[in-house]
Write a protein that holds these residues in place. Sequence first.
Motif, PDB file in Angstrom:
ATOM      1  N   ARG A 172     -10.527   0.046  -0.550  1.00  0.00           N
ATOM      2  CA  ARG A 172     -11.458   0.771  -1.413  1.00  0.00           C
ATOM      3  C   ARG A 172     -12.767   0.006  -1.546  1.00  0.00           C
ATOM      4  O   ARG A 172     -12.786  -1.227  -1.495  1.00  0.00           O
ATOM      5  CB  ARG A 172     -10.873   0.964  -2.819  1.00  0.00           C
ATOM      6  CG  ARG A 172      -9.672   1.865  -2.900  1.00  0.00           C
ATOM      7  CD  ARG A 172     -10.002   3.330  -2.625  1.00  0.00           C
ATOM      8  NE  ARG A 172      -8.887   4.197  -2.919  1.00  0.00           N
ATOM      9  CZ  ARG A 172      -7.881   4.443  -2.079  1.00  0.00           C
ATOM     10  NH1 ARG A 172      -7.844   3.853  -0.901  1.00  0.00           N
ATOM     11  NH2 ARG A 172      -6.905   5.270  -2.419  1.00  0.00           N
ATOM     12  N   GLU A 215      -6.456  -2.622  -1.071  1.00  0.00           N
ATOM     13  CA  GLU A 215      -6.526  -1.226  -1.500  1.00  0.00           C
ATOM     14  C   GLU A 215      -7.327  -0.343  -0.557  1.00  0.00           C
ATOM     15  O   GLU A 215      -7.291   0.889  -0.683  1.00  0.00           O
ATOM     16  CB  GLU A 215      -7.131  -1.150  -2.907  1.00  0.00           C
ATOM     17  CG  GLU A 215      -6.267  -1.753  -3.982  1.00  0.00           C
ATOM     18  CD  GLU A 215      -6.463  -3.261  -4.175  1.00  0.00           C
ATOM     19  OE1 GLU A 215      -5.885  -3.822  -5.101  1.00  0.00           O
ATOM     20  OE2 GLU A 215      -7.194  -3.878  -3.368  1.00  0.00           O
ATOM     21  N   ARG A 225       0.831  -1.220   0.000  1.00  0.00           N
ATOM     22  CA  ARG A 225       0.000   0.000   0.000  1.00  0.00           C
ATOM     23  C   ARG A 225       0.855   1.256   0.000  1.00  0.00           C
ATOM     24  O   ARG A 225       0.524   2.248  -0.644  1.00  0.00           O
ATOM     25  CB  ARG A 225      -0.935   0.005   1.206  1.00  0.00           C
ATOM     26  CG  ARG A 225      -2.327  -0.534   0.922  1.00  0.00           C
ATOM     27  CD  ARG A 225      -3.305  -0.208   2.014  1.00  0.00           C
ATOM     28  NE  ARG A 225      -2.896  -0.679   3.312  1.00  0.00           N
ATOM     29  CZ  ARG A 225      -3.122  -1.902   3.778  1.00  0.00           C
ATOM     30  NH1 ARG A 225      -3.759  -2.780   3.031  1.00  0.00           N
ATOM     31  NH2 ARG A 225      -2.723  -2.245   4.980  1.00  0.00           N
ATOM     32  N   ARG A 268      -2.003   6.796  -4.860  1.00  0.00           N
ATOM     33  CA  ARG A 268      -3.464   6.748  -4.735  1.00  0.00           C
ATOM     34  C   ARG A 268      -4.148   6.677  -6.087  1.00  0.00           C
ATOM     35  O   ARG A 268      -5.148   5.978  -6.260  1.00  0.00           O
ATOM     36  CB  ARG A 268      -3.949   7.976  -3.956  1.00  0.00           C
ATOM     37  CG  ARG A 268      -5.454   8.029  -3.796  1.00  0.00           C
ATOM     38  CD  ARG A 268      -5.869   9.183  -2.938  1.00  0.00           C
ATOM     39  NE  ARG A 268      -5.404   8.972  -1.576  1.00  0.00           N
ATOM     40  CZ  ARG A 268      -5.745   9.729  -0.553  1.00  0.00           C
ATOM     41  NH1 ARG A 268      -6.536  10.764  -0.735  1.00  0.00           N
ATOM     42  NH2 ARG A 268      -5.303   9.477   0.662  1.00  0.00           N
ATOM     43  N   THR A 269      -3.615   7.417  -7.063  1.00  0.00           N
ATOM     44  CA  THR A 269      -4.246   7.419  -8.390  1.00  0.00           C
ATOM     45  C   THR A 269      -4.214   6.027  -9.019  1.00  0.00           C
ATOM     46  O   THR A 269      -5.178   5.621  -9.677  1.00  0.00           O
ATOM     47  CB  THR A 269      -3.534   8.416  -9.325  1.00  0.00           C
ATOM     48  OG1 THR A 269      -2.122   8.147  -9.327  1.00  0.00           O
ATOM     49  CG2 THR A 269      -3.764   9.853  -8.867  1.00  0.00           C
ATOM     50  N   ILE A 304      -4.116   3.124  -7.330  1.00  0.00           N
ATOM     51  CA  ILE A 304      -5.071   2.297  -6.585  1.00  0.00           C
ATOM     52  C   ILE A 304      -6.490   2.568  -7.064  1.00  0.00           C
ATOM     53  O   ILE A 304      -7.259   1.643  -7.347  1.00  0.00           O
ATOM     54  CB  ILE A 304      -4.948   2.556  -5.063  1.00  0.00           C
ATOM     55  CG1 ILE A 304      -3.629   1.991  -4.541  1.00  0.00           C
ATOM     56  CG2 ILE A 304      -6.131   1.951  -4.319  1.00  0.00           C
ATOM     57  CD1 ILE A 304      -3.367   2.288  -3.078  1.00  0.00           C
ATOM     58  N   ASP A 305      -6.851   3.836  -7.162  1.00  0.00           N
ATOM     59  CA  ASP A 305      -8.208   4.195  -7.596  1.00  0.00           C
ATOM     60  C   ASP A 305      -8.501   3.646  -8.984  1.00  0.00           C
ATOM     61  O   ASP A 305      -9.572   3.075  -9.234  1.00  0.00           O
ATOM     62  CB  ASP A 305      -8.384   5.715  -7.580  1.00  0.00           C
ATOM     63  CG  ASP A 305      -8.394   6.292  -6.173  1.00  0.00           C
ATOM     64  OD1 ASP A 305      -8.588   5.519  -5.213  1.00  0.00           O
ATOM     65  OD2 ASP A 305      -8.205   7.513  -6.038  1.00  0.00           O
TER      66      ASP A 305
END
Length: 200
Positions: free
Chosen positions: A136, A134, A92, A97-98, A100-101
């Motif tokens: 998410r 993630e 992680r 972040r981009t 992962i998203d």
Amino acid sequence: MAHLLTRDQAQRIESLITEIERSTAGEIVTVVVARCDDYASRRIPWVAGSTVASSLALYFGGPAIPVEWIFVAQLPIGVALWCISGLPPVLRRMLPRTLIDATVAARARELFVERGVTETRDRSGVLLLIAELEHRVEILGDRGIHTRVGSEGWERHARRIVEAISQGHAADGIYGAVDQIGRILKESFPARPDDRNELS
């Protein structure tokens, strides 16, 4: 359902979905995955660079170790670093972040098609994806239900699940979101006499 839920908790959610789908033409598919990708494209350069750095440190900073030994040691060092880079807390931190998203969103779209969520008669299928590594949650609704909920509505449900997970109440968060989505489906797509379970 991966490691986030116990078997009993998963069965409780499955029972709720079954109950909801008896009273609506809508369909809900819930998927919990350990990770959406192995992220090899990020891990390989890190492992290669770290292996070389470790070898150089041994060569220049350690006692007189034969070069052949250092060369041979690169394989176990690389394997160990590959395993370490796959640990969720380590991985992680390596991922922007981009990325992962984008990865979670892409996996959700894949599952949306693979699980047949687009194939319901009223375009009333909903996919709820929870990605453990993630951290998410992605919720996608087919055209029929999406026009009633909208992107902001799905994001609101997803945030509630994330908050529940962060507080150690994953099952309650998922159950609550599924229940709320089920209420919307019941109101928007009430069951009809010829309804059948379109998605397992």
